[in-house]
Design a protein around this motif. Structure first.
Motif, PDB file in Angstrom:
ATOM      1  N   THR A 191       8.752   2.087 -11.431  1.00 52.39           N
ATOM      2  CA  THR A 191       7.760   3.215 -11.432  1.00 52.39           C
ATOM      3  C   THR A 191       6.576   3.172 -10.417  1.00 52.39           C
ATOM      4  O   THR A 191       5.569   3.859 -10.642  1.00 52.39           O
ATOM      5  N   PHE A 192       6.617   1.939  -9.892  1.00 50.70           N
ATOM      6  CA  PHE A 192       5.358   1.839  -8.779  1.00 50.70           C
ATOM      7  C   PHE A 192       5.721   1.089  -7.683  1.00 50.70           C
ATOM      8  O   PHE A 192       6.379  -0.123  -7.897  1.00 50.70           O
ATOM      9  N   ALA A 193       5.159   1.332  -6.586  1.00 49.57           N
ATOM     10  CA  ALA A 193       5.324   0.535  -5.280  1.00 49.57           C
ATOM     11  C   ALA A 193       4.257   0.699  -4.293  1.00 49.57           C
ATOM     12  O   ALA A 193       3.471   1.595  -4.574  1.00 49.57           O
ATOM     13  N   LEU A 194       3.951  -0.306  -3.650  1.00 50.23           N
ATOM     14  CA  LEU A 194       2.613  -0.453  -2.849  1.00 50.23           C
ATOM     15  C   LEU A 194       3.354  -0.573  -1.511  1.00 50.23           C
ATOM     16  O   LEU A 194       3.898  -1.621  -1.222  1.00 50.23           O
ATOM     17  N   LEU A 195       2.720   0.085  -0.434  1.00 49.50           N
ATOM     18  CA  LEU A 195       2.918   0.004   0.876  1.00 49.50           C
ATOM     19  C   LEU A 195       1.721  -0.292   1.663  1.00 49.50           C
ATOM     20  O   LEU A 195       0.810   0.495   1.690  1.00 49.50           O
ATOM     21  N   VAL A 196       1.384  -1.467   2.217  1.00 54.79           N
ATOM     22  CA  VAL A 196       0.441  -1.792   3.266  1.00 54.79           C
ATOM     23  C   VAL A 196       0.753  -1.494   4.420  1.00 54.79           C
ATOM     24  O   VAL A 196       1.407  -2.629   4.947  1.00 54.79           O
ATOM     25  N   ALA A 197       0.514  -0.494   5.096  1.00 51.09           N
ATOM     26  CA  ALA A 197       1.132  -0.013   6.410  1.00 51.09           C
ATOM     27  C   ALA A 197      -0.176  -0.437   7.261  1.00 51.09           C
ATOM     28  O   ALA A 197       0.082  -0.858   8.482  1.00 51.09           O
ATOM     29  N   TYR A 198      -1.589  -0.706   7.123  1.00 50.08           N
ATOM     30  CA  TYR A 198      -2.582  -0.731   7.795  1.00 50.08           C
ATOM     31  C   TYR A 198      -3.302  -1.978   7.389  1.00 50.08           C
ATOM     32  O   TYR A 198      -4.417  -1.837   6.816  1.00 50.08           O
ATOM     33  N   PRO A 199      -2.846  -3.236   7.764  1.00 54.74           N
ATOM     34  CA  PRO A 199      -3.668  -4.488   7.120  1.00 54.74           C
ATOM     35  C   PRO A 199      -5.019  -4.372   8.013  1.00 54.74           C
ATOM     36  O   PRO A 199      -4.886  -4.048   9.075  1.00 54.74           O
ATOM     37  N   VAL A 200      -6.087  -4.911   7.364  1.00 51.85           N
ATOM     38  CA  VAL A 200      -7.390  -4.844   7.775  1.00 51.85           C
ATOM     39  C   VAL A 200      -7.795  -5.572   9.133  1.00 51.85           C
ATOM     40  O   VAL A 200      -8.248  -4.818   9.977  1.00 51.85           O
ATOM     41  N   ILE A 201      -7.389  -6.847   9.223  1.00 49.43           N
ATOM     42  CA  ILE A 201      -7.911  -7.611  10.226  1.00 49.43           C
ATOM     43  C   ILE A 201      -7.340  -6.955  11.729  1.00 49.43           C
ATOM     44  O   ILE A 201      -8.438  -6.894  12.417  1.00 49.43           O
ATOM     45  N   PRO A 202      -6.043  -6.772  11.909  1.00 50.75           N
ATOM     46  CA  PRO A 202      -5.912  -6.361  13.296  1.00 50.75           C
ATOM     47  C   PRO A 202      -6.509  -4.986  13.707  1.00 50.75           C
ATOM     48  O   PRO A 202      -7.051  -4.701  14.646  1.00 50.75           O
ATOM     49  N   TRP A 203      -6.832  -4.183  12.569  1.00 53.37           N
ATOM     50  CA  TRP A 203      -7.330  -2.763  12.990  1.00 53.37           C
ATOM     51  C   TRP A 203      -8.906  -2.984  12.972  1.00 53.37           C
ATOM     52  O   TRP A 203      -9.721  -2.484  13.751  1.00 53.37           O
ATOM     53  N   LEU A 204      -9.505  -4.289  12.207  1.00 42.54           N
ATOM     54  CA  LEU A 204     -10.822  -4.391  12.215  1.00 42.54           C
ATOM     55  C   LEU A 204     -11.342  -4.848  13.846  1.00 42.54           C
ATOM     56  O   LEU A 204     -12.373  -4.677  14.377  1.00 42.54           O
ATOM     57  N   SER A 206       3.232   5.835  -6.368  1.00 39.97           N
ATOM     58  CA  SER A 206       3.013   5.338  -5.023  1.00 39.97           C
ATOM     59  C   SER A 206       1.743   5.017  -4.417  1.00 39.97           C
ATOM     60  O   SER A 206       0.953   5.891  -4.713  1.00 39.97           O
ATOM     61  N   LEU A 207       1.326   3.953  -3.843  1.00 39.91           N
ATOM     62  CA  LEU A 207       0.179   3.831  -3.253  1.00 39.91           C
ATOM     63  C   LEU A 207       0.531   3.294  -1.484  1.00 39.91           C
ATOM     64  O   LEU A 207       1.236   2.084  -1.451  1.00 39.91           O
ATOM     65  N   MET A 208       0.175   4.236  -0.573  1.00 40.13           N
ATOM     66  CA  MET A 208       0.115   3.742   0.395  1.00 40.13           C
ATOM     67  C   MET A 208      -1.326   3.501   1.250  1.00 40.13           C
ATOM     68  O   MET A 208      -2.002   4.270   1.220  1.00 40.13           O
ATOM     69  N   LEU A 209      -1.486   2.292   1.913  1.00 37.98           N
ATOM     70  CA  LEU A 209      -2.702   1.989   2.317  1.00 37.98           C
ATOM     71  C   LEU A 209      -2.473   2.348   3.783  1.00 37.98           C
ATOM     72  O   LEU A 209      -2.068   1.605   4.668  1.00 37.98           O
ATOM     73  N   GLN A 210      -3.077   3.557   4.476  1.00 36.58           N
ATOM     74  CA  GLN A 210      -2.936   3.760   5.786  1.00 36.58           C
ATOM     75  C   GLN A 210      -4.364   3.621   6.578  1.00 36.58           C
ATOM     76  O   GLN A 210      -5.193   2.587   6.158  1.00 36.58           O
ATOM     77  N   VAL A 211      -4.469   4.450   7.442  1.00 41.10           N
ATOM     78  CA  VAL A 211      -5.571   4.118   8.466  1.00 41.10           C
ATOM     79  C   VAL A 211      -7.065   4.292   8.033  1.00 41.10           C
ATOM     80  O   VAL A 211      -8.003   3.630   8.021  1.00 41.10           O
ATOM     81  N   ILE A 212      -7.227   5.268   6.789  1.00 36.39           N
ATOM     82  CA  ILE A 212      -8.441   5.479   6.238  1.00 36.39           C
ATOM     83  C   ILE A 212      -8.892   4.064   5.316  1.00 36.39           C
ATOM     84  O   ILE A 212     -10.020   3.836   5.351  1.00 36.39           O
ATOM     85  N   TYR A 213      -7.741   3.478   4.617  1.00 38.50           N
ATOM     86  CA  TYR A 213      -7.999   2.319   4.074  1.00 38.50           C
ATOM     87  C   TYR A 213      -8.587   1.248   5.050  1.00 38.50           C
ATOM     88  O   TYR A 213      -9.715   0.508   5.046  1.00 38.50           O
ATOM     89  N   ALA A 214      -7.994   1.121   6.302  1.00 37.73           N
ATOM     90  CA  ALA A 214      -8.274   0.167   7.368  1.00 37.73           C
ATOM     91  C   ALA A 214      -9.614   0.681   7.787  1.00 37.73           C
ATOM     92  O   ALA A 214     -10.720  -0.484   8.203  1.00 37.73           O
ATOM     93  N   ILE A 215     -10.032   1.876   7.957  1.00 38.94           N
ATOM     94  CA  ILE A 215     -11.397   1.945   8.589  1.00 38.94           C
ATOM     95  C   ILE A 215     -12.658   2.026   7.446  1.00 38.94           C
ATOM     96  O   ILE A 215     -13.735   1.368   7.788  1.00 38.94           O
ATOM     97  N   GLY A 216     -12.255   2.257   6.315  1.00 40.99           N
ATOM     98  CA  GLY A 216     -13.086   2.059   5.150  1.00 40.99           C
ATOM     99  C   GLY A 216     -13.517   0.602   5.048  1.00 40.99           C
ATOM    100  O   GLY A 216     -14.494   0.354   4.787  1.00 40.99           O
TER     101      GLY A 216
END
Length: 388
Positions: free
Chosen positions: A184-197, A114-124
């Motif tokens: 055996t693998f899933a990706l959740l993009v929870a925090y897309p970059v531009i709205p949080w940017l 599992s790969l979940m892109l959350q707030v740290i992804y958006a901040i980074g």
């Protein structure tokens, strides 16, 4: 330039509140099957427990932009390029942590199914972009952020792409989306970059306000906060623009009020930004210049946000495993697979115990955060400490 204590206090408070949401996510009995903001199934206590945590991510992202501005201002003019490179490298480090240490904390899965892109992804990602935009005038950066915040809801009208690559790129930048890549693998993009940017850039642009003397900025912060809340009420009442989910009359006055404030986080809507950041500005104004037991406690957490963030996720997940074992399950009973925290379907605790676990974790982290904050202060030459 002196450190603005109100930033640490505010950041510390939202990080403490953030832990409540994560404890509820992993331990609360109905969390696996019930949306806490679904007005047809939720209760007032569950709804407000979830809603108050909406304050966390936008405040965290906004203050990341503000802190970046203040950090750049502390640098001598000749060192500005070095400061921008550090800002860029810090963003890249956050992205690396999100993909490794933090995602492992989410799932406890050595196979990384599992790969979940959350707030740290958006901040980074946001800090990397900001390291280039920061060369522009501060007001210009702030205006770019405002344009994104105000106009982002228009992008939600764009139909879903059928091409998988285009859909992934669009999700990474603009829209929350889920990708079951394989069994055996899933990706959740929870925090897309531009709205949080957009929120981060507005925070960067508002950094100038925090340079003013306390007696001048305090009433200004309050006026901005109250103005944002007034605009939220007006736009929400009109029910025309600002959020993809309009409010409506419900079974009671209380639930109608819940419908009114039940704004969209994934991705953050204009109304979500207005109500959460409006409350943040009001709190900043109240805390600015305050010095009491509460502010000193919150400052301990607020000065070491990444240290707290990583540790609290591991503690929350370990608490979930401990809960399952205490309720009679074995380690072999813990489910695995993509997007599975490893909690047995029938395991869980009631809301009052969620609050008890939350408070216990926050109190447990206090001496650790105080020690780490002091260690950073006493070892300014250790470069990696600047990243965590």
């Amino acid at each position: 330039m002196r450190r603005v204590a109100a930033i640490d206090v505010t950041r510390g408070l939202v990080m403490v509140i953030m832990a409540l949401d994560h404890v509820r996510d992993l331990l609360h009995t109905p969390a696996l099957t019930q949306n806490p903001t679904d007005l047809t199934t939720t209760t007032p206590a569950i709804f407000m427990t979830r809603w108050v945590t909406h304050l966390c991510a936008p405040t965290f992202v906004f203050l990341s932009g503000t802190s970046a501005y203040l950090s750049l201002r502390r640098q001598a003019i000749g060192n500005r390029n070095d400061a921008l490179r550090f800002l860029r490298s810090r963003g890249l480090v956050l992205l690396l942590l999100e993909l490794t240490v933090i995602n492992f904390a989410f799932w406890f899965d050595f196979h990384f199914q599992s790969l979940m892109l959350q707030v740290i992804y958006a901040i980074g990602f946001g800090l990397v972009i900001l390291s280039f935009l920061a060369k522009l005038p501060v007001r210009t950066v702030g205006i770019i952020g405002l344009v994104i915040v105000v106009g982002q809801n228009i992008l939600q009208l764009v139909p879903t792409f059928t091409n998988p690559v285009a859909r992934l790129i669009w999700a990474l930048l603009f829209r929350t989306d889920f990708f079951p890549v394989s069994p055996t693998f899933a990706l959740l993009v929870a925090y897309p970059v531009i709205p949080w940017l957009g929120i981060m850039l507005v925070g960067f642009g508002c950094g100038q306000l925090l340079e003013r003397p306390t007696e001048n900025r305090k009433p200004l912060l309050l006026r901005i906060g109250l103005g944002a809340l007034a605009l939220f009420i007006l736009l929400r009442f009109l029910n025309i623009y600002g959020d993809p989910a309009p409010w409506s009359s419900q079974k009671s006055h209380l639930f109608t009020f819940f419908s009114f404030i039940n704004v969209t986080k994934y991705p953050p809507s204009l109304l979500y930004d207005l109500v959460t950041l409006g409350l943040m500005f009001v709190f900043l104004a109240i805390m600015d210049g305050a010095n009491n037991t509460f502010t000193r406690w919150m400052t301990v957490y607020g000065k070491v946000p990444m240290f707290y963030y990583i540790l609290h996720w591991y503690l929350v997940h370990l608490s979930m495993i401990g809960m399952a074992l205490w309720q009679g399950y074995s380690l072999a009973d813990l489910p695995s697979g993509p997007m599975n925290f490893g909690r047995p379907a029938n395991a869980g605790i009631s809301l009052e115990y969620v609050y008890l676990v939350w408070i216990s974790i926050v109190l447990f982290l206090y001496p650790l955060c105080r020690w780490y904050g002091q260690y950073k202060l006493e070892h300014p030459t250790i470069k990696w400490l600047r990243y965590i």
